[in-house]
Design a protein around this motif. Sequence first.
Motif, PDB file in Angstrom:
ATOM      1  N   PHE A  32       0.811  -1.213   0.000  1.00 54.61           N
ATOM      2  CA  PHE A  32       0.000   0.000   0.000  1.00 54.61           C
ATOM      3  C   PHE A  32       0.847   1.267   0.000  1.00 54.61           C
ATOM      4  O   PHE A  32       0.435   2.285  -0.559  1.00 54.61           O
ATOM      5  CB  PHE A  32      -1.008  -0.019   1.151  1.00 54.61           C
ATOM      6  N   THR A  33       2.050   1.211   0.574  1.00 53.79           N
ATOM      7  CA  THR A  33       2.959   2.352   0.501  1.00 53.79           C
ATOM      8  C   THR A  33       3.352   2.634  -0.946  1.00 53.79           C
ATOM      9  O   THR A  33       3.437   3.783  -1.372  1.00 53.79           O
ATOM     10  CB  THR A  33       4.218   2.108   1.365  1.00 53.79           C
ATOM     11  N   ASP A  34       3.551   1.568  -1.712  1.00 53.80           N
ATOM     12  CA  ASP A  34       3.886   1.733  -3.124  1.00 53.80           C
ATOM     13  C   ASP A  34       2.670   2.099  -3.979  1.00 53.80           C
ATOM     14  O   ASP A  34       2.775   2.856  -4.931  1.00 53.80           O
ATOM     15  CB  ASP A  34       4.503   0.444  -3.685  1.00 53.80           C
ATOM     16  N   ALA A  35       1.510   1.543  -3.647  1.00 54.82           N
ATOM     17  CA  ALA A  35       0.338   1.671  -4.512  1.00 54.82           C
ATOM     18  C   ALA A  35      -0.497   2.927  -4.256  1.00 54.82           C
ATOM     19  O   ALA A  35      -1.202   3.385  -5.147  1.00 54.82           O
ATOM     20  CB  ALA A  35      -0.556   0.444  -4.360  1.00 54.82           C
ATOM     21  N   CYS A  36      -0.437   3.451  -3.043  1.00 57.96           N
ATOM     22  CA  CYS A  36      -1.314   4.565  -2.666  1.00 57.96           C
ATOM     23  C   CYS A  36      -0.509   5.713  -2.065  1.00 57.96           C
ATOM     24  O   CYS A  36       0.600   5.506  -1.581  1.00 57.96           O
ATOM     25  CB  CYS A  36      -2.322   4.105  -1.613  1.00 57.96           C
ATOM     26  N   THR A  37      -1.119   6.878  -2.060  1.00 59.09           N
ATOM     27  CA  THR A  37      -0.511   7.991  -1.336  1.00 59.09           C
ATOM     28  C   THR A  37      -0.808   7.810   0.153  1.00 59.09           C
ATOM     29  O   THR A  37      -1.733   7.071   0.535  1.00 59.09           O
ATOM     30  CB  THR A  37      -1.079   9.351  -1.785  1.00 59.09           C
ATOM     31  N   ASN A  39      -2.165   9.952   2.051  1.00 59.84           N
ATOM     32  CA  ASN A  39      -3.512  10.470   2.302  1.00 59.84           C
ATOM     33  C   ASN A  39      -4.590   9.467   1.900  1.00 59.84           C
ATOM     34  O   ASN A  39      -5.625   9.371   2.562  1.00 59.84           O
ATOM     35  CB  ASN A  39      -3.732  11.803   1.585  1.00 59.84           C
ATOM     36  N   GLU A  40      -4.374   8.721   0.819  1.00 56.25           N
ATOM     37  CA  GLU A  40      -5.346   7.703   0.415  1.00 56.25           C
ATOM     38  C   GLU A  40      -5.446   6.593   1.455  1.00 56.25           C
ATOM     39  O   GLU A  40      -6.547   6.164   1.819  1.00 56.25           O
ATOM     40  CB  GLU A  40      -4.967   7.113  -0.949  1.00 56.25           C
ATOM     41  N   ILE A  41      -4.303   6.152   1.954  1.00 54.54           N
ATOM     42  CA  ILE A  41      -4.291   5.103   2.978  1.00 54.54           C
ATOM     43  C   ILE A  41      -4.977   5.604   4.242  1.00 54.54           C
ATOM     44  O   ILE A  41      -5.812   4.911   4.837  1.00 54.54           O
ATOM     45  CB  ILE A  41      -2.857   4.638   3.280  1.00 54.54           C
ATOM     46  N   ILE A  44      -8.804   5.768   3.804  1.00 55.75           N
ATOM     47  CA  ILE A  44      -9.444   4.447   3.899  1.00 55.75           C
ATOM     48  C   ILE A  44      -9.477   3.989   5.357  1.00 55.75           C
ATOM     49  O   ILE A  44     -10.500   3.481   5.837  1.00 55.75           O
ATOM     50  CB  ILE A  44      -8.722   3.418   3.009  1.00 55.75           C
TER      51      ILE A  44
END
Length: 102
Positions: A32-37, A39-41, A44
């Motif tokens: 998730f660190t690679d896939a999302c910003t 703020n996005e994490i 969610i």
Amino acid sequence: MAFESKIKGEDVDELFEAILSLKDREECYRFFTDACTINEIRAIAQRLQVAKLLSEKKTYNEIENITNASTATISRINKCLMYGADGYKIVIERLENQEEKE
């Protein structure tokens, strides 16, 4: 009857298979660190916290104070809990069951 999602597609299927392949919390952090910003994490994570608090019958004011979520976000999550696909309910139940086992 199987759930028919509006977002269903081969690319989303592959994303979900990728998520399901993660073995532990560290792998989740890495993916998730690679896939999302950040703020996005956090958004969610905040939504899940709001859903948990709503399921505990907390008031909007209490939830706003605890999570800093807007009343619009709280309302949207509440609508999902009442009329959505039961995704939050499934996860919240499983988290509660995990906590009981620990």
